[in-house]
Design a protein around this motif. Sequence first.
Motif, short mmCIF file in Angstrom:
data_model
loop_
_atom_site.label_atom_id
_atom_site.label_comp_id
_atom_site.label_asym_id
_atom_site.label_seq_id
_atom_site.Cartn_x
_atom_site.Cartn_y
_atom_site.Cartn_z
N PRO A 10 0.80 -1.23 0.00
CA PRO A 10 0.00 0.00 0.00
C PRO A 10 0.84 1.28 0.00
CG PRO A 10 -0.13 -1.08 2.14
CD PRO A 10 0.60 -2.02 1.21
N ASP A 11 2.07 1.23 0.50
CA ASP A 11 2.93 2.41 0.48
C ASP A 11 3.34 2.80 -0.94
OD1 ASP A 11 2.82 2.61 3.25
OD2 ASP A 11 4.64 1.39 3.53
N GLY A 27 0.13 9.39 -23.05
CA GLY A 27 -0.55 8.50 -23.99
C GLY A 27 -0.01 7.08 -23.97
N THR A 28 0.63 6.71 -22.88
CA THR A 28 1.17 5.36 -22.73
C THR A 28 0.02 4.39 -22.45
OG1 THR A 28 3.21 6.25 -21.79
CG2 THR A 28 2.73 3.93 -21.34
N ALA A 29 0.04 3.27 -23.13
CA ALA A 29 -0.96 2.22 -22.87
C ALA A 29 -0.47 1.44 -21.64
CB ALA A 29 -1.08 1.30 -24.06
N TRP A 30 -1.26 1.47 -20.57
CA TRP A 30 -0.81 0.84 -19.34
C TRP A 30 -1.96 0.20 -18.58
CZ3 TRP A 30 -2.11 2.52 -14.34
CH2 TRP A 30 -2.83 3.71 -14.27
N GLY A 31 -1.59 -0.70 -17.68
CA GLY A 31 -2.57 -1.35 -16.83
C GLY A 31 -2.02 -1.48 -15.42
N CYS A 32 -2.85 -2.02 -14.54
CA CYS A 32 -2.47 -2.12 -13.13
C CYS A 32 -3.07 -3.39 -12.53
CB CYS A 32 -2.99 -0.89 -12.39
SG CYS A 32 -2.51 -0.80 -10.65
N PHE A 33 -2.25 -4.10 -11.78
CA PHE A 33 -2.72 -5.24 -11.02
C PHE A 33 -2.27 -5.07 -9.58
CE2 PHE A 33 -2.76 -9.49 -9.19
CZ PHE A 33 -3.99 -9.96 -9.63
N LEU A 34 -3.20 -5.25 -8.64
CA LEU A 34 -2.90 -5.10 -7.21
C LEU A 34 -3.08 -6.43 -6.51
CD1 LEU A 34 -4.80 -2.43 -8.21
CD2 LEU A 34 -3.78 -1.62 -6.11
N THR A 35 -2.12 -6.76 -5.64
CA THR A 35 -2.16 -8.02 -4.91
C THR A 35 -1.54 -7.81 -3.52
OG1 THR A 35 -1.72 -10.40 -5.09
CG2 THR A 35 0.03 -8.91 -5.82
N ASN A 36 -1.59 -8.86 -2.71
CA ASN A 36 -1.15 -8.79 -1.31
C ASN A 36 -1.85 -7.60 -0.64
OD1 ASN A 36 0.48 -11.05 -1.69
ND2 ASN A 36 2.18 -9.79 -2.40
N ASP A 37 -1.21 -6.94 0.31
CA ASP A 37 -1.89 -5.80 0.95
C ASP A 37 -1.80 -4.53 0.10
OD1 ASP A 37 0.81 -5.38 1.55
OD2 ASP A 37 0.42 -4.69 3.58
N GLY A 38 -1.22 -4.65 -1.09
CA GLY A 38 -1.24 -3.54 -2.04
C GLY A 38 -2.64 -3.16 -2.46
N ASP A 49 -8.21 8.15 -8.77
CA ASP A 49 -8.33 9.10 -9.88
C ASP A 49 -7.25 8.82 -10.94
OD1 ASP A 49 -9.41 11.57 -11.13
OD2 ASP A 49 -7.39 12.33 -10.66
N ALA A 50 -6.04 8.56 -10.48
CA ALA A 50 -4.93 8.34 -11.40
C ALA A 50 -5.10 7.07 -12.24
CB ALA A 50 -3.61 8.28 -10.63
N ILE A 51 -5.67 6.02 -11.66
CA ILE A 51 -5.80 4.77 -12.42
C ILE A 51 -6.97 4.78 -13.39
CG2 ILE A 51 -4.58 3.37 -10.71
CD1 ILE A 51 -7.33 2.24 -9.87
N SER A 52 -7.73 5.86 -13.39
CA SER A 52 -8.84 5.94 -14.35
C SER A 52 -8.33 5.95 -15.79
CB SER A 52 -9.71 7.17 -14.08
OG SER A 52 -8.97 8.36 -14.33
N GLY A 53 -7.05 6.26 -15.99
CA GLY A 53 -6.47 6.26 -17.32
C GLY A 53 -5.92 4.92 -17.77
N ALA A 54 -5.99 3.91 -16.91
CA ALA A 54 -5.46 2.58 -17.25
C ALA A 54 -6.38 1.86 -18.23
CB ALA A 54 -5.31 1.74 -15.99
N GLU A 55 -5.78 1.06 -19.11
CA GLU A 55 -6.56 0.21 -20.00
C GLU A 55 -7.33 -0.84 -19.21
OE1 GLU A 55 -4.03 -1.62 -22.90
OE2 GLU A 55 -3.88 0.22 -24.09
N ARG A 56 -6.69 -1.33 -18.17
CA ARG A 56 -7.31 -2.36 -17.33
C ARG A 56 -6.69 -2.31 -15.94
NH1 ARG A 56 -7.59 -8.86 -18.73
NH2 ARG A 56 -9.05 -9.42 -17.10
N THR A 57 -7.54 -2.37 -14.93
CA THR A 57 -7.09 -2.45 -13.55
C THR A 57 -7.82 -3.61 -12.90
OG1 THR A 57 -6.71 -0.07 -13.41
CG2 THR A 57 -6.93 -1.25 -11.34
N ALA A 58 -7.04 -4.48 -12.28
CA ALA A 58 -7.63 -5.65 -11.63
C ALA A 58 -6.95 -5.87 -10.28
CB ALA A 58 -7.46 -6.89 -12.51
N VAL A 59 -7.64 -6.58 -9.43
CA VAL A 59 -7.15 -6.87 -8.09
C VAL A 59 -7.28 -8.37 -7.84
CG1 VAL A 59 -9.40 -6.42 -7.02
CG2 VAL A 59 -7.36 -6.17 -5.67
N CYS A 60 -6.33 -8.91 -7.10
CA CYS A 60 -6.41 -10.31 -6.70
C CYS A 60 -7.59 -10.48 -5.75
CB CYS A 60 -5.11 -10.73 -6.03
SG CYS A 60 -5.19 -12.37 -5.26
#
Length: 96
Positions: A10-11, A27-38, A49-60
């Motif tokens: 989370p830090d 304009g970078t094509a990017w995504g985000c995956f969060l796992t553990n206590d992240g 707000d910042a991840i609203s620009g990601a192509e895909r955001t997913a969490v474990c």
Amino acid sequence: MDVLLHITNPDAVHIATPLARAFTNRGTAWGCFLTNDGVKALGDAGFMDAISGAERTAVCEHSWDLHMSGHDCPVEKGSQTINSTLMAQAAKIVSL
């Protein structure tokens, strides 16, 4: 996808938020995956707000249930298979 942000702590929100904004602004094509206590990073309004620009955001899903039980998940919940898929699609991975 050019870059995958892989959030495990989370830090990392203090680094991931400006990176996410920079990726989107350039304009970078990017995504985000969060796992553990992240997964707790999803409780930060600036990060959300910042991840609203990601192509895909997913969490474990397992990590979400372990660390954020009782909260509605604001992004896609899935397995580590989604993590593997996103990593395979990314040209670069930034693990935080």
